[in-house]
Design a protein around this motif. Structure first.
Motif, mmCIF file in Angstrom:
data_model
loop_
_atom_site.group_PDB
_atom_site.id
_atom_site.type_symbol
_atom_site.label_atom_id
_atom_site.label_comp_id
_atom_site.label_asym_id
_atom_site.label_seq_id
_atom_site.Cartn_x
_atom_site.Cartn_y
_atom_site.Cartn_z
ATOM 1 N N ARG A 1 -2.203 -31.228 3.513
ATOM 2 C CA ARG A 1 -2.405 -31.123 2.076
ATOM 3 C C ARG A 1 -3.831 -30.695 1.806
ATOM 4 O O ARG A 1 -4.680 -30.739 2.686
ATOM 5 N N ARG B 1 8.565 -23.673 -3.331
ATOM 6 C CA ARG B 1 8.749 -24.931 -2.595
ATOM 7 C C ARG B 1 7.427 -25.473 -2.046
ATOM 8 O O ARG B 1 7.425 -26.403 -1.242
ATOM 9 N N GLY B 2 6.325 -24.853 -2.434
ATOM 10 C CA GLY B 2 5.024 -25.317 -1.970
ATOM 11 C C GLY B 2 4.692 -24.902 -0.559
ATOM 12 O O GLY B 2 3.824 -25.481 0.093
ATOM 13 N N ASP C 1 6.932 -28.790 1.288
ATOM 14 C CA ASP C 1 5.615 -28.622 0.703
ATOM 15 C C ASP C 1 4.531 -28.828 1.760
ATOM 16 O O ASP C 1 4.570 -29.791 2.532
#
Length: 574
Positions: free
Chosen positions: A270, A385-386, A360
């Motif tokens: 992330r 969908r990231g 994601d």
């Protein structure tokens, strides 16, 4: 190879038709040599090594087409292969002075003739209760100023079918007397340049095409190109990513990302963090995908791979996944190495495919040679969908993949490229950041087209030089010391003139596909494709004369066949 087969070749008194007749006869086929020039047809037929008969006929006349088809059956009992080589002969004026009558003749031979021939062939195939193969080529051999007809020239050697190995298919699409091992085998009638030759299997040999300066087309021994750039230096266009070296970790701070728990209890990458040990997956473990996987594994990073051919994952040192879905769910960085956009879209968008199982924070990298328009469409689907979707065209061929010195041209976000550092490093020497989605594949298509142009043009000039009595080695020395120098003159033809074709590289069928990708991309961009006619005609000719699945360097032999059987080297050196 074609023993027992019967072939009709029209326009066979010279040029492409005569070359086709010689090739078919040398492989065991009985040949009906058809031409408006009866004497020329008889001369060619007399010189063929196998059974042959000559027929004087005008291919634009229905009764003549029926007559030469009847002659084939009367002499040899059947018809299996039909090469409709519609050509124009005669002292025509230059294009601006072409009369309506002469134009009607041109159209009659090049359009009416193939129609009548195809119809006659299909009627014969149906009457025999079996299939056959059809090839169509067309030209305006003696129309002075025909170079003005660039738009026409682009398609003048468009191959609608491929005669090779006697594989045949019924006219209604069902299996005929013989079938190849899989769909798309030689002998199936293909329609137009957009789908020429056989489709490669998922993950099989494909577009490692144009060779990087430090690479080699099929052999790891040519070292005449430029030295490699500093390992894994990222280059970019103005305003893009630049000055980043994968080797010395000179990166800016990563963009912030928050983490969450992903599949299998692992946290997805992330903003704000980087995966220290990303799980790597590869789909397509053929000629290039297998080599890339092996390089990653040898760098100490485990890889999970999927390929429909059993055993390929293990051969590359990877752990085999049972399905695309299983592999997608398990990977943080997923690499695709597939034949073309049709296969890519099937693997990505298909039921339980990559997209349906993506998540994601994941990064998907397409290393294939693909249509940029398809790439952009997939990028948008993944973005929803990231998922980061990166298109990374590769250059350098199998030899560079083995050495880990491929050149990558990348489209996608700078952040994704930063996170891919450790994954790309084992198999790439230079990474060029080209811009947004589709920029990498566009760059690859442009580069491959230049590769096709230089190879086809050099082949043609050397055949002309050989026929003019010039020394091949000396002629190459002149080219390489003059403005005609190019990658083919430096790295390919010094071997070819000695009979070494550097086997194992890109085939003529795949080279043709590269040219078609280029033409389609320029059409999308609104740019005229004034220089596509030459390589398109050259590699279509190679396909029609039996070199479809051989290395594209053999285009020089196809041109030599059409020039009367010219070879750059002595036969004993072959």
């Amino acid at each position: 190879m074609l023993e027992g087969k019967v072939a009709v070749v029209t326009g066979a008194a010279g040029g492409i038709g005569a070359a086709s007749a010689r090739r078919l006869s040398s492989e065991g086929a009985s040949v009906v040599v058809v031409d408006l020039d009866q004497d020329g047809a008889e001369k060619v037929a007399a010189e063929l090594p196998g059974p042959a008969v000559a027929v004087g006929a005008d291919v634009s006349r229905e009764e003549d087409v029926e007559r030469y088809t009847r002659v084939a059956v009367e002499h040899f009992g059947r018809l299996d292969l039909h090469h409709l080589n519609a050509g124009i002969t005669g002292p025509f004026a230059e294009l601006p002075d072409l009369s309506v009558t002469e134009f009607d003749h041109v159209m009659g031979v090049n359009l009416r003739g193939p129609f009548l021939g195809v119809r006659a062939a299909f009627r014969r195939f149906q009457a025999q209760g079996g299939g056959g193969a059809i090839v169509i080529t067309a030209s305006i051999a003696s129309l002075r100023g025909s170079h003005d007809l660039l738009a026409y020239q682009t398609s003048k050697h468009g191959v609608l079918g491929l005669m090779r190995r006697g594989d045949v298919r019924r006219a209604d699409g069902r299996a005929g007397q013989r079938r190849g091992p899989r769909s798309g085998a030689d002998g199936v009638v293909h329609r137009g340049a957009g789908r020429v030759g056989r489709r490669q299997r998922h993950g099989s040999a494909r577009h490692d095409g144009s060779v990087a300066p430090h690479g080699n087309p099929g052999r790891d021994r040519v070292r005449r190109g430029l030295p490699a750039q500093c390992r894994c230096r990222v280059r970019a266009r103005r305003g893009g990513v630049g000055g980043r070296r994968f080797g010395d970790r000179q990166h800016g701070p990563p963009v912030g990302r928050r983490g969450r728990v992903g599949h299998h209890g692992r946290r997805s990458a992330r903003k704000g963090e980087r995966m220290s040990t990303p799980r790597i997956g590869v789909i397509g473990l053929g000629n290039m995908g297998g080599r890339i996987t092996r390089r990653i594994v040898e760098s100490g990073q485990p890889v999970t791979g999927y390929d429909p051919v059993p055993g390929r994952a293990e051969e590359a040192g990877a752990t085999a996944a049972a399905s695309v879905a299983e592999l997608t769910r398990a990977a943080d960085h997923l690499l695709l190495s597939l034949p073309d956009s049709t296969v890519i879209e099937k693997v990505v968008l298909g039921e339980d495919g990559v997209l349906a199982n993506s998540r994601d924070g994941q990064i998907v990298v397409d290393l294939s040679t693909a249509a940029p328009s398809s790439t952009v469409k997939l990028h948008e689907a993944f973005a929803a969908r990231g998922v980061e979707f990166v298109d990374a065209g590769i250059s350098g061929g199998a030899a560079a993949a083995d050495k880990g010195t491929l050149t990558l041209m990348v489209g996608g976000s700078a952040d994704a490229l930063t996170h891919l550092e450790k994954t790309l490093e084992p198999f790439s020497a230079t990474v060029f950041a080209m811009g947004g989605s589709g920029a990498g594949h566009t760059t690859k298509v442009l580069n491959n087209f230049l590769n096709a142009v230089s190879l086809a043009a050099t082949a043609e000039t050397l055949v002309a030089g050989k026929k003019a009595g010039l020394d091949m080695h000396r002629l190459l020395e002149v080219f390489n010391a003059s403005t005609g120098v190019n990658f083919a003159t430096l790295n390919r033809f010094p071997h070819i003139v000695d009979g070494d074709y550097l086997e194992g590289g890109l085939t003529s069928t795949l080279m043709m596909k590269d040219v078609v990708l280029y033409v389609n991309r320029l059409r999308e961009l609104g740019v005229p494709t004034l220089n596509s006619a030459g390589p398109m005609a050259s590699f279509a000719l190679a396909q029609s004369l039996g070199y479809a699945d051989q290395i594209s360097n053999r285009v020089v032999d196809a041109i030599g066949d059409a020039a009367g059987g010219v070879r750059l080297h002595d036969e004993e050196a072959r």
